[in-house]
Scaffold this motif. Structure first.
Motif, PDB file in Angstrom:
ATOM      1  N   TRP A 412      19.142 140.472  -2.788  1.00 39.40           N
ATOM      2  CA  TRP A 412      19.033 141.104  -1.475  1.00 39.40           C
ATOM      3  C   TRP A 412      20.403 141.510  -0.933  1.00 39.40           C
ATOM      4  CZ3 TRP A 412      15.094 137.401   1.390  1.00 39.40           C
ATOM      5  CH2 TRP A 412      13.835 137.576   0.816  1.00 39.40           C
ATOM      6  N   LEU A 413      21.397 140.673  -1.161  1.00 35.11           N
ATOM      7  CA  LEU A 413      22.768 140.979  -0.746  1.00 35.11           C
ATOM      8  C   LEU A 413      23.684 140.916  -1.950  1.00 35.11           C
ATOM      9  CD1 LEU A 413      23.278 138.863   2.522  1.00 35.11           C
ATOM     10  CD2 LEU A 413      22.374 141.177   2.311  1.00 35.11           C
ATOM     11  N   SER A 414      24.775 141.680  -1.891  1.00 38.07           N
ATOM     12  CA  SER A 414      25.828 141.572  -2.910  1.00 38.07           C
ATOM     13  C   SER A 414      27.176 141.728  -2.219  1.00 38.07           C
ATOM     14  CB  SER A 414      25.650 142.623  -4.013  1.00 38.07           C
ATOM     15  OG  SER A 414      25.687 143.927  -3.469  1.00 38.07           O
ATOM     16  N   PHE A 415      28.197 141.068  -2.766  1.00 39.84           N
ATOM     17  CA  PHE A 415      29.528 141.077  -2.163  1.00 39.84           C
ATOM     18  C   PHE A 415      30.517 141.752  -3.106  1.00 39.84           C
ATOM     19  CE2 PHE A 415      27.261 137.343  -0.554  1.00 39.84           C
ATOM     20  CZ  PHE A 415      27.363 137.557   0.815  1.00 39.84           C
ATOM     21  N   ARG A 416      31.515 142.370  -2.490  1.00 42.17           N
ATOM     22  CA  ARG A 416      32.551 143.035  -3.279  1.00 42.17           C
ATOM     23  C   ARG A 416      33.891 142.893  -2.560  1.00 42.17           C
ATOM     24  NH1 ARG A 416      33.141 149.555  -4.320  1.00 42.17           N
ATOM     25  NH2 ARG A 416      34.833 149.458  -5.854  1.00 42.17           N
ATOM     26  N   GLN A 417      34.920 142.654  -3.345  1.00 44.62           N
ATOM     27  CA  GLN A 417      36.275 142.575  -2.802  1.00 44.62           C
ATOM     28  C   GLN A 417      36.948 143.932  -2.995  1.00 44.62           C
ATOM     29  OE1 GLN A 417      37.386 139.485  -1.484  1.00 44.62           O
ATOM     30  NE2 GLN A 417      38.956 140.727  -0.538  1.00 44.62           N
ATOM     31  N   HIS A 427      20.166 146.994  -1.691  1.00 39.89           N
ATOM     32  CA  HIS A 427      18.889 146.535  -2.250  1.00 39.89           C
ATOM     33  C   HIS A 427      17.803 146.522  -1.165  1.00 39.89           C
ATOM     34  CE1 HIS A 427      16.704 144.669  -5.592  1.00 39.89           C
ATOM     35  NE2 HIS A 427      16.108 143.899  -4.687  1.00 39.89           N
ATOM     36  N   LEU A 428      18.147 146.015  -0.001  1.00 44.92           N
ATOM     37  CA  LEU A 428      17.184 145.993   1.094  1.00 44.92           C
ATOM     38  C   LEU A 428      16.835 147.409   1.547  1.00 44.92           C
ATOM     39  CD1 LEU A 428      18.559 143.031   3.244  1.00 44.92           C
ATOM     40  CD2 LEU A 428      16.702 143.002   1.564  1.00 44.92           C
ATOM     41  N   LEU A 429      17.819 148.303   1.541  1.00 49.79           N
ATOM     42  CA  LEU A 429      17.553 149.691   1.911  1.00 49.79           C
ATOM     43  C   LEU A 429      16.569 150.342   0.945  1.00 49.79           C
ATOM     44  CD1 LEU A 429      21.143 150.916   2.866  1.00 49.79           C
ATOM     45  CD2 LEU A 429      19.220 150.579   4.419  1.00 49.79           C
ATOM     46  N   SER A 430      16.710 150.021  -0.337  1.00 52.30           N
ATOM     47  CA  SER A 430      15.859 150.651  -1.346  1.00 52.30           C
ATOM     48  C   SER A 430      14.389 150.274  -1.186  1.00 52.30           C
ATOM     49  CB  SER A 430      16.339 150.266  -2.752  1.00 52.30           C
ATOM     50  OG  SER A 430      17.635 150.777  -2.995  1.00 52.30           O
ATOM     51  N   TYR A 431      14.129 149.092  -0.638  1.00 49.52           N
ATOM     52  CA  TYR A 431      12.756 148.611  -0.510  1.00 49.52           C
ATOM     53  C   TYR A 431      12.398 148.354   0.953  1.00 49.52           C
ATOM     54  CZ  TYR A 431      13.556 148.133  -5.467  1.00 49.52           C
ATOM     55  OH  TYR A 431      13.874 148.396  -6.760  1.00 49.52           O
ATOM     56  N   GLU A 437      11.399 143.754   9.706  1.00 46.35           N
ATOM     57  CA  GLU A 437      12.653 143.355  10.327  1.00 46.35           C
ATOM     58  C   GLU A 437      13.453 142.512   9.344  1.00 46.35           C
ATOM     59  OE1 GLU A 437      13.484 141.959  14.701  1.00 46.35           O
ATOM     60  OE2 GLU A 437      13.057 140.152  13.519  1.00 46.35           O
ATOM     61  N   ALA A 438      14.753 142.781   9.247  1.00 50.17           N
ATOM     62  CA  ALA A 438      15.668 141.978   8.435  1.00 50.17           C
ATOM     63  C   ALA A 438      16.674 141.326   9.374  1.00 50.17           C
ATOM     64  CB  ALA A 438      16.384 142.855   7.409  1.00 50.17           C
ATOM     65  N   PHE A 480      29.433 132.181   3.477  1.00 49.26           N
ATOM     66  CA  PHE A 480      28.071 132.502   3.027  1.00 49.26           C
ATOM     67  C   PHE A 480      27.358 133.318   4.100  1.00 49.26           C
ATOM     68  CE2 PHE A 480      27.435 128.696   5.532  1.00 49.26           C
ATOM     69  CZ  PHE A 480      26.207 128.881   6.163  1.00 49.26           C
ATOM     70  N   MET A 481      26.237 133.931   3.691  1.00 50.52           N
ATOM     71  CA  MET A 481      25.353 134.641   4.608  1.00 50.52           C
ATOM     72  C   MET A 481      23.913 134.199   4.359  1.00 50.52           C
ATOM     73  SD  MET A 481      26.838 138.547   4.770  1.00 50.52           S
ATOM     74  CE  MET A 481      25.532 139.029   5.914  1.00 50.52           C
ATOM     75  N   SER A 482      23.111 134.226   5.401  1.00 51.25           N
ATOM     76  CA  SER A 482      21.690 133.914   5.289  1.00 51.25           C
ATOM     77  C   SER A 482      20.876 135.165   5.613  1.00 51.25           C
ATOM     78  CB  SER A 482      21.310 132.778   6.242  1.00 51.25           C
ATOM     79  OG  SER A 482      21.659 133.099   7.575  1.00 51.25           O
ATOM     80  N   VAL A 483      19.697 135.265   5.018  1.00 54.62           N
ATOM     81  CA  VAL A 483      18.825 136.427   5.209  1.00 54.62           C
ATOM     82  C   VAL A 483      17.380 135.947   5.370  1.00 54.62           C
ATOM     83  CG1 VAL A 483      18.005 138.620   4.270  1.00 54.62           C
ATOM     84  CG2 VAL A 483      20.308 137.850   3.746  1.00 54.62           C
ATOM     85  N   GLU A 484      16.691 136.545   6.324  1.00 59.73           N
ATOM     86  CA  GLU A 484      15.259 136.305   6.508  1.00 59.73           C
ATOM     87  C   GLU A 484      14.579 137.646   6.734  1.00 59.73           C
ATOM     88  OE1 GLU A 484      12.983 133.094   9.117  1.00 59.73           O
ATOM     89  OE2 GLU A 484      13.569 134.840  10.324  1.00 59.73           O
ATOM     90  N   LEU A 485      13.497 137.885   5.998  1.00 55.04           N
ATOM     91  CA  LEU A 485      12.763 139.137   6.113  1.00 55.04           C
ATOM     92  C   LEU A 485      11.407 138.898   6.759  1.00 55.04           C
ATOM     93  CD1 LEU A 485      13.402 140.735   2.586  1.00 55.04           C
ATOM     94  CD2 LEU A 485      14.779 140.951   4.671  1.00 55.04           C
TER      95      LEU A 485
END
Length: 506
Positions: A412-417, A427-431, A437-438, A480-485
């Motif tokens: 659902w999430l990915s990180f980049r430096q 990923h969330l945008l694609s689906y 609500e996210a 860290f990050m948390s996600v709830e859909l």
């Protein structure tokens, strides 16, 4: 007190009479229990729960249910009423349970509060559990009685009833937790979503005797030709719109584990004229709608195919599954042209020792809602069908994307430096078509921020176009990050945690 005892005895007397009738009658009847609790002794009283139960009782009687109405139930009365409800149900029945009153969630489990529940404080959760009715236990009882269809409706998502000035409330939630792990044949509806409270009224001038949810739900149940899902969806939209007028968030949710479409008020509108005179009347039991095609499979048919729908850039892939071995498959859109063969695969079916028919077809991206008629030739050479399969592009897209999101939760999430720490939402945008609500949280296990997603475009649902928020920059120290859909059907995902240590440096 005398009136309450009389009501409880009357309810039990009715249940006893229902049980007697059930013994003589054929199974597959409709039985309902509606409970309304206003007169709480140790927590705040309610104003409309009893009225809600009476309204639902009258509504269900119009739909052919044998109804028990129980009001202001203490713990013992509630238990005895549930036992009477048990005795009224036989295998194959349609059972309907409605509860209006205080409800409380503790550690993910829902409790229905009798009128004598104690005024618990912090650390006294056990008192609430022991004095209340576990909602999951109601489901188990209906399953044990082998009800064919079980419908549970809870207008109980109110504020924490144990909150009092000067004390710390018992740990839990005034609303109810999602019931996502329901057995087959169960349909549940909640008057409000997680962390939401249900409105009794829209304003001080609102003289309606029923809560906002019940007044709406009762009317929708009586709409002819609507199945349970449509009733729940229409109720959700109307209640949400009414709550918005007073700047309140209330979105009813439902959880569907039905195998068939269930119609409580008549058959499907477009199929009513196709009903055969020999069929039982639609008010008798919840049933599949009749369909105007030859050789309609009956409900108990075991060889009817099922279909799965998958959306891709070029359109739709539809894959049929058959219980019987097949040597040929053909299909058409209902009312259009001749049947078309699906062709064959370069694979032998060991059951028939012949080439395996292709179980898949393709539909264009702009295919309209309709009915796919499928037929097949069995191993004996006999033609079976045609069988009707409903195609609803929007519903199919939501189911397909929801399934993908569940299977790919770790993405659902990915990180980049890159010039700092970035988090990507691609990923969330694609689906996004499956997401209502996210919510995200940064260095907190409680997602407390709404992530704005663009609208769903049914013509190109997975497209990511210019202007969409693909990523955002995070503080360098983020751990860290948390996600709830919240999905489009109102159900809520588990809270997922993503650690920034798992990042790309490319």
């Amino acid at each position: 007190m005398t009136r309450r005892i009389f009501r409880a005895l009357a309810a039990l007397g009715l249940a006893a009479s229902l049980s007697g009738v059930a013994g003589a009658a054929h199974a597959e009847k409709r039985v309902a229990l509606v409970v309304g609790n206003n007169d709480y002794k140790n927590v705040p009283k309610l104003l409309k729960a009893v009225n809600d139960a009476r309204t639902m009782g009258e509504t269900l009687k119009q739909l052919g249910f044998q109804v028990m109405v129980a009001e202001n139930q203490n713990r013992q009365q509630f238990t005895e009423t549930l036992l009477a409800f048990d005795r009224a149900i036989e295998p194959g029945d349609t059972a309907f349970f409605f509860y209006a009153g205080h409800g409380f969630e503790i550690a993910g489990q829902n409790y229905l509060l009798p009128t004598d529940v104690p005024a618990a404080t912090e650390g006294q959760e056990e008192l609430v559990r022991d004095a209340s009715i576990l909602a999951d236990r109601v489901v188990e009882r209906l399953q044990n009685k082998k009800a064919r269809t079980s419908i549970l409706v809870f207008d109980a998502c109110r504020n924490n009833p144990f909150e009092r000035s000067g004390t710390r409330a018992v740990a839990g939630g005034g609303g109810l937790a999602p019931m996502t792990q329901l057995p087959e044949g169960v349909f549940s509806v909640f008057s409000a979503g997680p962390r939401q409270t249900a409105l009794d009224r829209l304003s001080n001038d609102d003289s309606n005797p029923n809560s906002v949810f019940t007044r709406t739900f009762a009317k929708e149940l009586l709409q002819p030709g609507e199945n349970l899902v449509q009733v729940a969806q229409h109720t959700r939209r109307l209640v949400s719109e009414m709550a918005d007028t007073v700047k309140h968030k209330q979105v009813p949710v439902y959880f569907d584990q039905m195998v068939d479409d269930v119609f409580l008020s008549g058959a499907a509108k477009d199929a009513a004229t196709a009903a055969r005179p020999a069929d039982p009347p639609p008010q008798k039991v919840a049933a599949l709608p009749p369909v105007s095609v030859p050789r309609v499979p009956r409900e108990e048919t075991t060889n009817a195919p099922i279909a799965s729908f998958s959306r891709h850039n070029g359109g739709w892939s539809v894959t049929f599954s058959f219980a019987d071995p097949t040597v040929g498959i053909s299909w058409r859109m209902a009312g259009n042209s001749d049947f078309r063969e699906t062709g064959f695969m370069d694979t032998l079916d060991p059951r028939t020792r012949k080439r395996m028919p292709n179980p898949s077809i393709e539909l264009p991206a702009d295919a309209q809602a309709g009915t796919i008629e499928v037929r097949y030739v069995d191993a004996a050479g006999d033609m079976q069908g045609p069988f009707p399969i409903k195609f609803d592009p929007e519903a199919a897209l939501i189911r397909d994307q929801r399934k993908i999101l569940d299977m790919t939760a770790t993405s659902w999430l990915s990180f980049r430096q890159f010039n700092g720490l970035l988090v990507y939402y691609s990923h969330l945008l694609s689906y996004r078509c499956a997401i209502r609500e996210a919510r995200i949280g940064i260095d907190t296990a409680v997602p407390d921020k709404v992530l704005k997603l663009p609208p769903c475009d049914l013509r190109d649902p997975s497209a990511i176009t210019a202007g969409m928020q693909l990523y955002e920059k995070l503080p360098a120290a983020t751990q860290f990050m948390s996600v709830e859909l919240t999905y489009r059907d109102g159900s809520v995902s588990e809270v997922k945690t993503f650690r920034t240590a798992n990042r790309s440096n490319n």
